[in-house]
Design a protein around this motif. Structure first.
Motif, PDB file in Angstrom:
ATOM      1  N   ALA A  22       0.831  -1.197   0.000  1.00 27.94           N
ATOM      2  CA  ALA A  22       0.000   0.000   0.000  1.00 27.94           C
ATOM      3  C   ALA A  22       0.871   1.254   0.000  1.00 27.94           C
ATOM      4  N   THR A  23       1.945   1.239   0.761  1.00 23.46           N
ATOM      5  CA  THR A  23       2.853   2.387   0.795  1.00 23.46           C
ATOM      6  C   THR A  23       3.504   2.587  -0.569  1.00 23.46           C
ATOM      7  N   TRP A  24       3.937   1.503  -1.183  1.00 23.04           N
ATOM      8  CA  TRP A  24       4.566   1.598  -2.507  1.00 23.04           C
ATOM      9  C   TRP A  24       3.576   2.149  -3.539  1.00 23.04           C
ATOM     10  N   GLN A  25       2.335   1.697  -3.505  1.00 23.26           N
ATOM     11  CA  GLN A  25       1.336   2.206  -4.444  1.00 23.26           C
ATOM     12  C   GLN A  25       1.096   3.701  -4.230  1.00 23.26           C
ATOM     13  N   ARG A  26       1.121   4.142  -2.997  1.00 26.07           N
ATOM     14  CA  ARG A  26       0.938   5.566  -2.714  1.00 26.07           C
ATOM     15  C   ARG A  26       2.096   6.387  -3.273  1.00 26.07           C
ATOM     16  N   VAL A  27       3.309   5.873  -3.132  1.00 28.70           N
ATOM     17  CA  VAL A  27       4.483   6.557  -3.668  1.00 28.70           C
ATOM     18  C   VAL A  27       4.383   6.657  -5.185  1.00 28.70           C
ATOM     19  N   LEU A  29       1.689   6.544  -7.041  1.00 26.32           N
ATOM     20  CA  LEU A  29       0.597   7.446  -7.390  1.00 26.32           C
ATOM     21  C   LEU A  29       1.016   8.899  -7.242  1.00 26.32           C
ATOM     22  N   LYS A  30       1.711   9.241  -6.151  1.00 18.56           N
ATOM     23  CA  LYS A  30       2.154  10.619  -5.949  1.00 18.56           C
ATOM     24  C   LYS A  30       3.150  11.032  -7.020  1.00 18.56           C
TER      25      LYS A  30
END
Length: 53
Positions: A22-27, A29-30
């Motif tokens: 989830a953290t990687w996907q957020r990175v 996406l940003k």
């Protein structure tokens, strides 16, 4: 004694993996949003300059 400890470790590993993904996907996406905004700003600046002479 070892079974409950192993079960807790196993469940913790699953949650850590999910949190990491989830953290990687957020990175990612940003980064994509940042690139899109930069591209839009470049396009707006080129439109503001007008056609090349």
């Amino acid at each position: 004694m070892i079974d409950p400890l192993f079960a807790a470790f196993d469940i913790g590993l699953v949650f850590a993996l999910a949190l990491g993904l989830a953290t990687w996907q957020r990175v990612v996406l940003k980064r994509g949003i940042r690139r899109d905004r930069a591209a839009a700003a470049r396009a707006a600046a080129e439109r503001a300059e007008g056609p090349p002479s």
